[in-house]
Write an enzyme that holds these catalytic residues in place. Structure first.
Site, short mmCIF file in Angstrom:
data_model
loop_
_atom_site.label_atom_id
_atom_site.label_comp_id
_atom_site.label_asym_id
_atom_site.label_seq_id
_atom_site.Cartn_x
_atom_site.Cartn_y
_atom_site.Cartn_z
N SER A 113 0.87 -1.18 0.00
CA SER A 113 0.00 0.00 0.00
C SER A 113 0.91 1.23 0.00
O SER A 113 1.24 1.76 1.05
CB SER A 113 -0.92 -0.02 1.22
OG SER A 113 -1.81 1.07 1.21
N PRO B 105 1.23 7.84 -0.55
CA PRO B 105 1.63 8.68 -1.70
C PRO B 105 3.09 8.52 -2.13
O PRO B 105 3.57 9.31 -2.91
CB PRO B 105 1.39 10.09 -1.18
CG PRO B 105 1.67 9.99 0.28
CD PRO B 105 1.26 8.61 0.71
N GLY C 128 6.00 8.09 0.06
CA GLY C 128 7.06 8.46 0.99
C GLY C 128 7.89 7.27 1.42
O GLY C 128 9.13 7.32 1.42
N LYS C 129 7.23 6.16 1.79
CA LYS C 129 7.96 4.97 2.22
C LYS C 129 8.65 4.29 1.05
O LYS C 129 9.77 3.76 1.18
CB LYS C 129 7.00 4.00 2.91
CG LYS C 129 6.33 4.56 4.15
CD LYS C 129 5.40 3.54 4.77
CE LYS C 129 4.69 4.11 5.98
NZ LYS C 129 3.75 5.18 5.61
N CYS D 5 -1.64 3.53 11.29
CA CYS D 5 -1.67 4.82 12.00
C CYS D 5 -2.87 4.85 12.95
O CYS D 5 -3.55 5.87 13.08
CB CYS D 5 -1.73 5.97 11.00
SG CYS D 5 -3.12 5.88 9.85
#
Length: 679
Positions: free
Chosen positions: A348, A351, A353-354, A473
């Site tokens: 997943s 946007p 970042g990971k 989160c």
């Protein structure tokens, strides 16, 4: 071009009554011209020196003559002052008549000296009292007449004093207008103060309940009262507040709720593919950004306190030198610790970042598969991958639950599962009132499916990997420990240390639930204790690619429910002799009904329906004898399966289509018993 200036012809401009106040530019020019043409007034000594130079000394020159000349000059000056005073009085009369009219400027943008102060202070004079207006008019008259100013120094002193008074009045008026424009400060009402004091008193009592409680009242009454007060004060619904009170102690709960009312600091991640953190910090400091390193635990993070430029639009940002990313989003990638040359899946990824952080740690080697179920959100992943200079990423759009059917064999997998968002209430305050129990359970069910699919995508035989990171989160136990405990029971995985030096240990017991003891290796992060969004991180190690037998049985049951085309699967040889398969079960021939029900149930049969693969059989004693032999073989097969199937049933990886499920076998057995009993 333009209008020619005729100083001799005075023309009134402007429509109606306003034309009386407006005078042409010729009046202004005439004032300037006359002021320049008139000679400057000299002192008595300067005049004496001039006359001595121009005319020779004679007997007629005497002090009396000089005194007469000086008196004549003073009389001329006084007459001029009188004329100026009369002109000022006339102008003031005109201003009084036209106070209701708006001030207008001439074509050249110049205003009259008499009305210049009114243009700047017209709005202020409307608010003055009549006495104050009269005092201002007297000051203007005195300034025009020059009373008490015999010399140039006295005139300059008076002018400075008048200007100071006017500036003070302007400053007072400006202060008043600024106060009106500012938002009015509102003191907290009595109800708010009472609620806050009640909450503090209630928390104090619950912290030392045995000594401070009121007689005749139980702890439940205090807790229910505190819950209702907190829901009203912080705008939460009853369900979410009850869940939070179950997770946190009362004293820590207040800190958590207060932290959710404050925004988390802005953090950025340095892109080491293009720059170093030291160089980036210096470049941003030169642009007026106040920043500091994020912490000892991160080598690429920077925290932004304030900035004179937008952080998301600097040349460094557009060049891909850094990424706007929360501090909590750095933790899962640090725990995953991807190695160079590996094949990594971000299930997943939006946007991005990971995904870009993984590519940064891998130094653009190996392969990263960035997947997301939402095609619209993948646009941001594509943009960030290009901007940050990532060249080893493959972006795809699949449902994560079906991803093992697409590809597998990854060394490491990162799953940032969709959740209820109870850890990011500071970013999205709508979570306070929009979430209920159904939302939490729905998210937990989706997370379980995604986690099992992610585990199936990992290759346990990888030389360097075989690891999986599960993170959310959310701070709900149903979405974190409960999901990981479910995966430990369904797949051959185990929990390993997350590799993070800080954070709170996960729950091993919560209310009536008891989880696996290894869940203490998971890590929880809270806004009030770690100054970052609420987060949960768990690191799993897959030690076998096989699926446990209990999971296979559950899969068989699911397939039994979904298969609707055939009610019974027939497996046998052409000569109709029973043969044992690998599991020790004996496949039995059964009659297939042409009118089978859609839910898998067997329809009612007539006693003379021929079996599959056989011709018409005549009823008689042979059929009954054959049925008894088949039943005997079935019982023998069950006995052998009970003895030898213990070792063979532990782990089965592939299910053949011809194999009978447990439910089908029991149904077939009941049907045969009914036939035998009936015949």
């Amino acid at each position: 071009m333009g209008r020619k200036l005729d100083p001799t012809n005075q023309v009134k401009k402007g429509p109606g009554r306003k034309s009386r106040k407006q005078k042409g530019a010729e009046t202004e020019l005439s004032k300037f011209i006359t002021a320049e043409s008139e000679p400057k007034r000299r002192t008595s000594r300067a005049r004496k020196r001039k006359r001595k130079i121009e005319t020779p000394e004679s007997e007629d020159d005497s002090d009396e003559m000089w005194e007469q000349e000086e008196e004549e000059e003073e009389e001329k000056v006084e007459t001029k002052k009188g004329k100026k005073a009369e002109a000022a009085k006339m102008e003031l009369k005109e201003e009084e008549e036209d106070e209701e009219d708006e001030d207008m400027k001439d074509d050249y943008g110049a205003a009259e000296e008499s009305s210049g102060e009114e243009v700047g202070e017209g709005s202020d004079e409307e608010e003055l009292l009549p006495i104050e207006r009269a005092a201002k008019k007297e000051k203007k008259i005195k300034a025009a007449m020059g009373i008490g100013s015999d010399s140039d120094s006295d005139d300059s002193d008076n002018e400075v004093a008048i200007k100071k008074e006017e500036e003070d009045a302007d400053e007072d008026d400006a202060i008043q207008t600024n106060i009106e424009e500012m938002d009015k400060f509102r003191l907290p009402g009595e109800e708010e103060l009472l609620k806050e004091s009640k909450i503090k008193e209630n928390v104090d009592v619950l912290s030392n309940f045995a000594a401070k409680r009121e007689e005749g009242k139980g702890r439940g009454e205090y807790i229910s009262l505190l819950r209702s007060d907190l829901c009203t004060y912080y705008s939460y619904n009853d369900f979410l507040m009850e869940k939070l009170m179950d997770i946190f102690p009362v004293s820590e709960l207040i800190d958590f709720l207060e932290a959710n009312e404050i925004q988390r600091p802005v953090t950025i991640r340095t892109n080491t593919l293009k720059t170093r953190r030291r160089d980036l910090a210096q470049a941003l400091i030169n642009r007026g950004v106040n920043l500091d390193p994020l912490g000892k635990w991160s080598k690429v993070g920077l925290i932004i306190f304030d900035s004179s430029v937008p952080i998301g639009a600097t040349p460094e940002y557009l060049a891909g030198h850094y990424m706007l990313q929360g501090a909590s989003s750095l933790l899962p990638v640090m725990s995953l610790s991807p190695q160079e040359g590996e094949c990594v899946l971000d299930m997943s990824s939006a946007p991005g970042g990971k995904t870009t952080y993984i590519a940064q740690l891998m130094k653009n080697t190996g392969t990263i598969v960035a997947n997301d179920a939402n095609a619209e959100r993948l646009k941001s992943v594509v943009g960030n991958v290009h901007r940050l200079g990532v060249t080893n990423a493959v972006i795809c759009n699949y449902d994560g639950r079906q991803f093992p059917k697409v590809m597998g064999g990854f060394d490491r997998v990162l799953l940032d599962a969709p959740c209820s968002g109870t850890g990011v209430i500071a970013k999205d305050p709508a979570v306070k009132t929009s979430k209920d129990e159904a939302d939490i359970l729905r998210a937990a069910h989706l997370q379980k499916e995604l986690l099992l699919a992610a585990i199936d995508s990992v290759n346990a035989d990888s030389a360097t990997g075989g690891y999986l990171i599960y993170c959310t989160c959310s701070i709900m136990v149903e979405e974190n420990e409960w999901v990981v405990d479910y995966a430990l029971k369904k797949r051959n995985v185990k929990l390993v240390p997350a590799g993070l030096d800080f954070g709170t240990e996960g729950f091993t017991r919560f209310q009536e639930r008891r989880f696996h003891p290894s869940l203490r290796l998971t890590r929880r992060f809270y806004p009030h204790s770690h100054n970052m969004d609420g987060f949960f991180v768990a690191k799993l190690k897959k030690f076998s690619n096989s699926v446990p037998a209990s999971e296979m049985e559950d899969g068989n049951r699911c397939e039994d429910k979904t298969e609707t085309s055939e009610s019974v699967v027939v497996a046998g040889s052409a000569d109709q002799k029973p043969s044992k398969n690998k599991t020790g079960k004996v496949p039995v021939k059964a009659a297939v009904s042409p009118k089978a029900q859609t839910n898998g149930a067997v329809a009612k049969k007539s006693p003379n329906i021929p079996a599959k693969g056989q011709k018409d059989q005549s009823p008689g004693p042979k059929k009954a004898k054959k049925a008894k032999m088949e039943a005997k073989n079935v019982t023998e097969g069950e006995a052998n399966a009970a003895e030898s199937g213990k070792t063979e049933k532990k782990k089965t990886t592939v299910k053949k289509k011809t194999r009978l499920g447990k439910n089908k076998f029991n149904k077939l057995k009941k049907v045969l018993q009914k036939e035998w009993n009936g015949e």
